[in-house]
Design a protein around this motif. Sequence first.
Motif, mmCIF file in Angstrom:
data_model
loop_
_atom_site.group_PDB
_atom_site.id
_atom_site.type_symbol
_atom_site.label_atom_id
_atom_site.label_comp_id
_atom_site.label_asym_id
_atom_site.label_seq_id
_atom_site.Cartn_x
_atom_site.Cartn_y
_atom_site.Cartn_z
ATOM 1 N N ALA A 40 36.073 40.703 25.822
ATOM 2 C CA ALA A 40 36.947 41.029 26.958
ATOM 3 C C ALA A 40 36.200 41.052 28.283
ATOM 4 N N ASP A 41 35.142 40.263 28.403
ATOM 5 C CA ASP A 41 34.371 40.221 29.648
ATOM 6 C C ASP A 41 35.041 39.357 30.711
ATOM 7 N N VAL A 42 35.650 38.260 30.273
ATOM 8 C CA VAL A 42 36.219 37.313 31.231
ATOM 9 C C VAL A 42 37.678 37.683 31.498
ATOM 10 N N LYS A 43 37.864 38.706 32.258
ATOM 11 C CA LYS A 43 39.212 39.116 32.631
ATOM 12 C C LYS A 43 39.162 39.804 33.987
ATOM 13 N N TRP A 44 40.331 39.882 34.615
ATOM 14 C CA TRP A 44 40.453 40.584 35.878
ATOM 15 C C TRP A 44 41.569 41.601 35.753
ATOM 16 N N VAL A 45 41.277 42.840 36.088
ATOM 17 C CA VAL A 45 42.303 43.891 36.102
ATOM 18 C C VAL A 45 42.822 43.984 37.528
ATOM 19 N N ASN A 46 44.100 43.693 37.703
ATOM 20 C CA ASN A 46 44.656 43.645 39.056
ATOM 21 C C ASN A 46 45.007 45.033 39.595
ATOM 22 N N GLU A 47 45.566 45.074 40.792
ATOM 23 C CA GLU A 47 45.880 46.327 41.475
ATOM 24 C C GLU A 47 46.981 47.122 40.786
ATOM 25 N N GLN A 48 47.686 46.480 39.867
ATOM 26 C CA GLN A 48 48.720 47.175 39.099
ATOM 27 C C GLN A 48 48.182 47.692 37.764
ATOM 28 N N GLY A 49 46.891 47.457 37.510
ATOM 29 C CA GLY A 49 46.278 47.917 36.274
ATOM 30 C C GLY A 49 46.535 47.008 35.105
ATOM 31 N N GLU A 50 46.949 45.773 35.367
ATOM 32 C CA GLU A 50 47.254 44.817 34.309
ATOM 33 C C GLU A 50 46.135 43.786 34.208
ATOM 34 N N SER A 51 45.849 43.369 32.987
ATOM 35 C CA SER A 51 44.766 42.402 32.758
ATOM 36 C C SER A 51 45.252 40.978 32.971
ATOM 37 N N GLU A 52 44.416 40.173 33.614
ATOM 38 C CA GLU A 52 44.715 38.769 33.843
ATOM 39 C C GLU A 52 43.627 37.911 33.195
ATOM 40 N N TYR A 53 44.064 36.838 32.520
ATOM 41 C CA TYR A 53 43.141 35.892 31.906
ATOM 42 C C TYR A 53 43.528 34.488 32.369
ATOM 43 N N SER A 54 42.833 33.976 33.346
ATOM 44 C CA SER A 54 43.146 32.650 33.860
ATOM 45 C C SER A 54 42.033 32.227 34.801
ATOM 46 N N LEU A 55 42.128 30.993 35.290
ATOM 47 C CA LEU A 55 41.122 30.503 36.220
ATOM 48 C C LEU A 55 41.149 31.307 37.521
ATOM 49 N N SER A 56 42.332 31.727 37.937
ATOM 50 C CA SER A 56 42.437 32.547 39.147
ATOM 51 C C SER A 56 41.811 33.915 38.930
ATOM 52 N N ALA A 57 41.918 34.442 37.699
ATOM 53 C CA ALA A 57 41.288 35.723 37.377
ATOM 54 C C ALA A 57 39.772 35.611 37.464
ATOM 55 N N VAL A 58 39.239 34.478 36.991
ATOM 56 C CA VAL A 58 37.792 34.241 37.087
ATOM 57 C C VAL A 58 37.350 34.219 38.542
ATOM 58 N N GLN A 59 38.141 33.570 39.388
ATOM 59 C CA GLN A 59 37.798 33.491 40.804
ATOM 60 C C GLN A 59 37.825 34.864 41.463
ATOM 61 N N LYS A 60 38.805 35.687 41.091
ATOM 62 C CA LYS A 60 38.879 37.040 41.648
ATOM 63 C C LYS A 60 37.665 37.868 41.232
ATOM 64 N N LEU A 61 37.269 37.724 39.967
ATOM 65 C CA LEU A 61 36.100 38.455 39.480
ATOM 66 C C LEU A 61 34.845 37.976 40.199
ATOM 67 N N ARG A 62 34.723 36.668 40.386
ATOM 68 C CA ARG A 62 33.575 36.112 41.085
ATOM 69 C C ARG A 62 33.492 36.645 42.522
ATOM 70 N N ASN A 63 34.613 36.667 43.200
ATOM 71 C CA ASN A 63 34.641 37.156 44.588
ATOM 72 C C ASN A 63 34.247 38.628 44.669
ATOM 73 N N ALA A 64 34.720 39.410 43.695
ATOM 74 C CA ALA A 64 34.397 40.840 43.696
ATOM 75 C C ALA A 64 32.905 41.064 43.445
ATOM 76 N N ARG A 65 32.336 40.286 42.546
ATOM 77 C CA ARG A 65 30.904 40.426 42.242
ATOM 78 C C ARG A 65 30.046 39.951 43.412
ATOM 79 N N ASN A 66 30.507 38.901 44.074
ATOM 80 C CA ASN A 66 29.730 38.357 45.191
ATOM 81 C C ASN A 66 29.587 39.350 46.344
ATOM 82 N N GLU A 67 30.521 40.288 46.457
ATOM 83 C CA GLU A 67 30.432 41.303 47.500
ATOM 84 C C GLU A 67 29.224 42.217 47.296
#
Length: 413
Positions: A40-67
């Motif tokens: 369950a490493d490659v996922k993004w938990v959005n602002e509603q507390g729901e898990s997302e699994y997709s290419l857009s989720a990967v991009q969101k995780l990447r952006n958050a880590r890059n900060e």
Amino acid sequence: MVRYELKKVFGSVGGKIALIMYVAVLVLSCWLGSTGVLNADVKWVNEQGESEYSLSAVQKLRNARNEWEGWLDEEKLNQVVQENQRINATPEAKSDVVQQRNIAYCWKQGFNPIRNLINHAYSNGFREYDYYTADRISVIDENSFYANRIKILKEWLYDETDNAYHKYSEQEKQYIIHIYEELETPFYFDYYDGWHQLLENSSYISGLGILILGFLLAGIFSNEFKWKADSVFFSSLHGRSKATSAKIKAGFLLVTVLYWAAMLVYSLFTLCYLGFEGANCVIQWEVWKTIYNLTMWQAWVLTLICGYIGNLFLAFLTMWISSKTKSTVLAVTVPFVLTLVPSILGEIADWLDKILTLSPNILLECYQSLRYFDVMTILGKVYRTLDIGILLYLMLSVILIPMMYLEYQRTRA
């Protein structure tokens, strides 16, 4: 002759099925690597507390880590501690509702790997881990952060109540400590999930793959005898002069081409999907206790080499047994025994540990092997078991080539 041998391998129904299964393992590895479904490493938990699994989720995780990208020095560590405390003070983090706590987790995703390292660095013991350790820390000193890794290791090695005290000799203990002290600090933090997933799921191709290839390789030397065609085959011109070398070359090409093609596809797919960033991050981000001071890309190169040597050894061993016994069934069984039995025996016979750590699994599951504290003392010098395994199985692979040739030449005569 080599083409003829390959046609025999892939021309049968069993050969086609085995090839399809090998491709299926490749597809499975790509899927696991890109989705991270097992951890369950490659996922993004959005602002509603729901898990997302997709290419857009990967991009969101990447952006958050890059900060949070940069050197993990005292300033960065305390920034993480302060932000973690701020989030913990929110109503979402204090809520008893799971979805509300997931929302709080969403805000931590960018620095979560750093938070995880804080948990490791300030754990109460070498084998202990508490997810909430970072929540109890208010300030961090950079020197103690990295020094604690060595401090906790020494406490574990010299604790007379722990098995490690008796397992390792004084020379081995000093060797392990020295490796820990050689690790360069501070760490650099970057988004590295692509490389981590690449390493985490690589053993499916090298491990399951060679078991499938065993079905193809087992018949290369024994099929003529199985089909009762050996007398005709060996009476032909090329059967007398080129048969043995052609069979060895065919087996070598089959393993080499399929292994490297599968690893290339798997590598490109996983990294293109998850990102190439983080290649120079140390593997301690995910394997904090390892005795191997490697970056992500170095660990991947090592994994590729180890997997290939392990595949070559098991392939040549299968072919040698096929030529020795004329039995396809027995030849197929050997890879299963060597890869599956050691893990079973290790649970019931502690005294076999030293031997079992040198099973082919050490190469086929290289990334997992990097997690283990397996060392050996040979002629007064300490070596890591994986280093020994690489040389051992490389030499055995080379030795098996003339053994196959001589055995089949003798049989043909």
